[in-house]
Design a protein around this motif. Structure first.
Motif, PDB file in Angstrom:
ATOM      1  N   LEU A  47       0.890  -0.788  -0.095  1.00 13.25           N
ATOM      2  CA  LEU A  47       0.121   0.140   0.626  1.00 13.25           C
ATOM      3  C   LEU A  47       0.995   1.243   0.225  1.00 13.25           C
ATOM      4  CD1 LEU A  47      -2.521  -0.818   2.305  1.00 13.25           C
ATOM      5  CD2 LEU A  47      -2.650  -1.012   0.331  1.00 13.25           C
ATOM      6  N   PRO A  48       0.429   2.770  -0.571  1.00 12.68           N
ATOM      7  CA  PRO A  48       0.971   3.580  -0.293  1.00 12.68           C
ATOM      8  C   PRO A  48       1.602   3.816   0.942  1.00 12.68           C
ATOM      9  CG  PRO A  48      -1.174   3.659  -1.996  1.00 12.68           C
ATOM     10  CD  PRO A  48      -1.165   2.368  -1.107  1.00 12.68           C
ATOM     11  N   SER A  49       0.184   3.834   1.768  1.00 10.15           N
ATOM     12  CA  SER A  49       0.693   4.471   3.088  1.00 10.15           C
ATOM     13  C   SER A  49      -0.144   3.532   4.226  1.00 10.15           C
ATOM     14  CB  SER A  49      -0.081   6.313   3.276  1.00 10.15           C
ATOM     15  OG  SER A  49      -0.063   5.883   5.038  1.00 10.15           O
ATOM     16  N   GLN A  50       0.695   3.759   5.253  1.00 11.31           N
ATOM     17  CA  GLN A  50       0.380   2.025   6.623  1.00 11.31           C
ATOM     18  C   GLN A  50      -1.517   2.996   6.972  1.00 11.31           C
ATOM     19  OE1 GLN A  50       1.202  -0.360   8.299  1.00 11.31           O
ATOM     20  NE2 GLN A  50      -0.423   0.063   9.409  1.00 11.31           N
ATOM     21  N   ARG A  51      -1.315   4.134   6.805  1.00 11.24           N
ATOM     22  CA  ARG A  51      -2.756   4.839   7.078  1.00 11.24           C
ATOM     23  C   ARG A  51      -3.830   4.495   5.782  1.00 11.24           C
ATOM     24  NH1 ARG A  51      -2.139  11.263   6.362  1.00 11.24           N
ATOM     25  NH2 ARG A  51      -0.743   9.793   4.494  1.00 11.24           N
ATOM     26  N   LEU A  52      -4.070   3.733   5.338  1.00  8.41           N
ATOM     27  CA  LEU A  52      -4.798   2.672   4.048  1.00  8.41           C
ATOM     28  C   LEU A  52      -5.272   1.577   4.650  1.00  8.41           C
ATOM     29  CD1 LEU A  52      -3.464   4.268   0.595  1.00  8.41           C
ATOM     30  CD2 LEU A  52      -5.556   5.308   1.644  1.00  8.41           C
ATOM     31  N   ALA A  53      -4.224   1.169   5.098  1.00  4.93           N
ATOM     32  CA  ALA A  53      -4.469   0.195   5.948  1.00  4.93           C
ATOM     33  C   ALA A  53      -5.649  -0.783   6.330  1.00  4.93           C
ATOM     34  CB  ALA A  53      -3.517  -1.326   6.678  1.00  4.93           C
TER      35      ALA A  53
END
Length: 781
Positions: free
Chosen positions: A15-21
């Motif tokens: 993912l581009p960022s952990q925030r999108l998990a």
């Protein structure tokens, strides 16, 4: 990427960022045949806890061929991204899962592991290990002599008492039918803890034991864990730690009062013919705070080695520790193979010597892979065609037939070119590195039989311990050596840039070396297997090979040392860092089984302006260079240790290799018995003018011929009387009248001399002058 041996495709999604998990993130994966639109395999990843998640996909049921792997990632209804990657499924290559070189019966000269049911003793060549009432050896006999004065003990101490492996039930012992390996199993317990031991002893004498500590209920506070090895003093004379840094090594004599040392990756204790080498236990059992956890302590007629493994640990779940050991020597000395070989030496054109089996090994023959000495690009081969192998063998046929020179093919265990279909398919499984363009090399390996030549490409490191890589590697090597066998050419192997044989990889490295040994012996029974190991004398790994090359570490360390000590020259190195007891502890020919071949790399000393001298004198070697190489040549000969390029820098007028030829014509063969200076049994004596360190070793033949080396390890000239006590010899010596120094005349010492130096021999003695830091190798006439 593929894991071909497991028939798996692995897709990793980032993912581009952990925030999108989140649980609402979904990755759809499709495996689509090239040129088609419908997938043969679909896979879904539901939910992402972290920034990366992977899918392991079984691809065993789809056909061989090219595919696209299409991946799309959504978070709810929002498309986060996607990709389409080329991928090729290969069929299984011919080499996968072969057993070429796998030991199926005990190779000569070793013998099968023997265990009599009514005893607790395991016998291998030259050694016996007993386990009476002990989970570790209670007795170690080497070449018929007991070297221990008590059992080997692993001692665990808690507040309530000790757990001691030497006070236990005798372990269960079983030997598999071919006698390759014996297995041992035992246990003991206290109120607080259970100790389980599983071990094995292989045909070469390598013992490998795993200890598992299990708490009985509540966690256990352990005060210390110590390994004790009580060795009889007569066999606790020398210590070798195989340290690459010559200023850190403590190798040499064990002081009578004992000594404390840091941990080394391998430790040998013994005399010059019998001993034990330990591979220290991993420090997974808590911290050792002392800087010197190896402690030699004298006690009566015993020297006790204590290795402090742990000085405090809480065991609240099962934990493991391991110990490896091997008693040395690990095999009989192969005098024929070693003594009749010039090590990177001269051609053998003399018909008399050819008929007697003398030959020269050409180390560093790199043409078979294209890799030579650290280059990162160049033509590479691997997976050779039959015609290519045949051509390589024919190139060496003439050299073998006319000059008795044979190649030792240059090998780097984990180095191969990336421009091969094999690498492109297996790179991830072999722990290699992806590079652009690998997809262009994707083909069906099941129908592939190699290429005559590879395009120029990068050389890549891979993990040589991976089974499928070993399968590939030894399949290729087997094809190459088979071609040499068909042409009747002797061939050997030179292994360079060896990985550290640390405890973690001893077992897979053992298998790699064992397979190498089996393949060479199958195709070229007299071929040398040479390991360039740079100080790592781990016999658990190297015990099966013929010779070990080292010495380069002295060059690297000494050059660095000279930076802060500008008054020193290269000629100062060996006298300073190789005292006699260190040479005996590390290099003496009777120590290990495999024989060390010393390599000096002091080619040029800028401080002595050696390059300038060569330029001004049309390539002629300066006196400092010749003296330096004469010193280390003499030091090694004194200990019956071969030298890389034996005698080539001795400065002898005429053919610089002539000393090797002269010694061969004298008959330096398998019938010769070495007489070491430290144990001449009264056969050879020296009368000296003072306390100079001048020493003499010798070689005798059954026919009564004699050869002696005199070595002056001081910086002053000396004259000594050499006395031969004929009545002490086990053979009747011939009637001699003179001694010829076959390493003379030497121009830098005597520019006008044209003939070898000759000394009169009367009534069992001769008076001989020896130059400072120099030697004389004398044949009795």
């Amino acid at each position: 990427f593929s894991l071909p041996s497991k028939r798996q495709l692995v897709a990793q999604v980032f993912l581009p960022s952990q925030r999108l998990a989140g649980k609402d993130v979904v990755a759809d994966i499709k495996v689509v045949p090239e040129g088609k639109s419908e997938p043969l395999i679909t896979e879904k990843i539901d939910g992402f806890d972290e920034v990366m998640k992977e899918a392991v996909i079984d691809i065993s049921g789809i056909p061989v061929g090219p595919y696209k792997v299409e991946i799309s990632v959504k978070k709810g209804d929002m498309l986060l991204g996607g990709s389409s990657n080329r991928w090729f499924k290969s069929g299984d290559p011919k080499w996968l899962n072969n057993d070429i070189g796998i030991i199926k019966e005990v190779p000569s000269p070793w013998t099968p592991v023997e265990h009599k049911r009514d005893t607790v003793t395991l016998k291998v060549w030259g050694r016996e290990y007993s386990f009476k009432n002990s989970l570790l050896p209670s007795s170690l006999k080497v070449l018929g002599d007991e070297i221990l004065s008590g059992p080997v003990r692993l001692i665990l101490e808690t507040e309530s008492g000790k757990l001691d492996t030497s006070v236990a039930d005798t372990p269960q012992i079983s030997v598999e039918k071919p006698g390759i390996k014996a297995k041992l199993k035992g246990s003991m317990r206290s109120k607080e803890i259970v100790l389980e031991v599983e071990g094995e002893v292989e045909f070469d004498g390598f013992g490998y034991f795993t200890f598992t500590f299990k708490p009985e209920g509540s966690p256990v506070e352990v005060k210390s864990i110590v390994l004790e090895l009580p060795i009889k003093k007569q066999y606790a004379q020398l210590y070798d730690d195989a340290n690459y840094n010559m200023f850190n090594t403590k190798s040499g004599s064990i002081p009578a009062e004992g000594i404390s040392l840091p941990v080394a990756r391998s430790i040998r204790i013994g005399d010059t013919s019998r001993g034990i080498q330990l591979h220290p236990v991993l420090s997974t059992m808590g911290k050792t705070t002392t800087k010197a956890p190896l402690i030699f302590t004298p006690s009566g007629d015993t020297m006790v080695l204590r290795y402090v493994i742990s000085e405090g640990i809480k065991i609240d779940k099962p934990v493991e520790n391991r110990l490896g050991f091997i008693c040395t020597p690990v095999k009989p000395f192969d005098a024929k193979r070693m003594r009749k070989t010039g090590h990177a030496g001269p051609p053998v054109k003399d018909l008399e010597l050819i008929e007697k089996g003398y030959a020269s090994a050409q180390y560093w023959t790199a043409g078979w892979t294209g890799y030579a000495g650290g280059e990162q690009s160049g033509d590479g081969y691997y997976h050779f065609t039959e015609s290519w192998c045949e051509g390589l063998a024919k190139l060496w046929k003439e050299k073998w037939e006319t000059e008795r020179i044979y190649p030792c093919l240059y090998v780097v265990p984990g180095m191969m070119t990336s421009h091969t279909p094999e690498y492109a398919t297996f790179w991830k499984e072999w722990n290699g590195q992806y590079i652009e363009g690998l997809e262009d090399l994707m083909i069906d390996l099941a129908n592939y039989d190699g290429a005559e030549k590879r395009p120029r490409g990068r050389w890549m490191d891979v993990d040589f311990t991976v089974k499928s890589y070993q399968d590939f590697y030894f399949y290729c090597l087997d094809r190459v050596l088979s071609a040499f066998e068909k042409e009747g050419v002797r061939v050997g192997i030179y292994v360079d840039c060896t990985p550290s044989s640390s405890e973690e990889i001893i077992k897979p490295y053992r298998q790699w070396v064992q397979r190498l040994h089996q393949i060479v012996r199958k195709h070229s029974p007299d071929g040398l297997i040479v390991i360039h190991m740079s100080g790592d004398r781990t016999m658990a790994v190297w015990g099966i090979v013929d010779s070990l090359v080292e010495g380069e570490q002295y060059t690297a360390n000494w050059r660095a040392y000279m930076v802060s000590n500008p008054g020193l020259t290269m000629n100062d190195c060996y006298p300073k860092v190789l005292p006699m007891d260190r040479v005996r502890a590390s290099y003496a020919g009777t120590l290990w089984g495999p024989l060390e071949v010393f390599l000096s790399q002091f080619w040029t000393d800028k401080s002595q302006k050696e390059d300038i001298y060569r330029q001004e004198n049309k390539g002629k070697q300066p006196a400092s260079y010749i003296k330096r190489f004469r010193y280390i040549t003499g030091l090694m000969l004194l200990h019956d240790v071969p030298f890389w390029g034996e005698f080539y820098a001795c400065g002898v007028k005429g053919d610089p290799q002539s000393p090797w030829i002269k010694r061969a014509k004298w008959g330096y063969d398998e019938t010769v018995q070495f007489i070491p200076y430290w144990d001449t049994k009264g056969m050879i004596k020296l009368e000296k003018t003072g306390k100079e360190e001048i020493l003499a070793s010798g070689w005798m033949k059954p026919d009564g011929n004699l050869m002696v080396i005199l070595f002056n390890n001081t910086d002053t000239p000396a004259t000594v009387k050499l006395k031969i006590n004929t009545e002490k010899f086990p053979v009747k010596l011939k009637e001699f009248t003179a001694l010829e120094d076959i390493t003379s005349p030497v121009e830098v010492f005597n520019p006008d001399a044209t003939e070898p130096d000759i000394y009169k021999y009367n009534n069992g003695s001769a008076t001989i002058d020896v130059r400072p830091r120099d030697f004389r190798l004398m044949i009795f006439r």
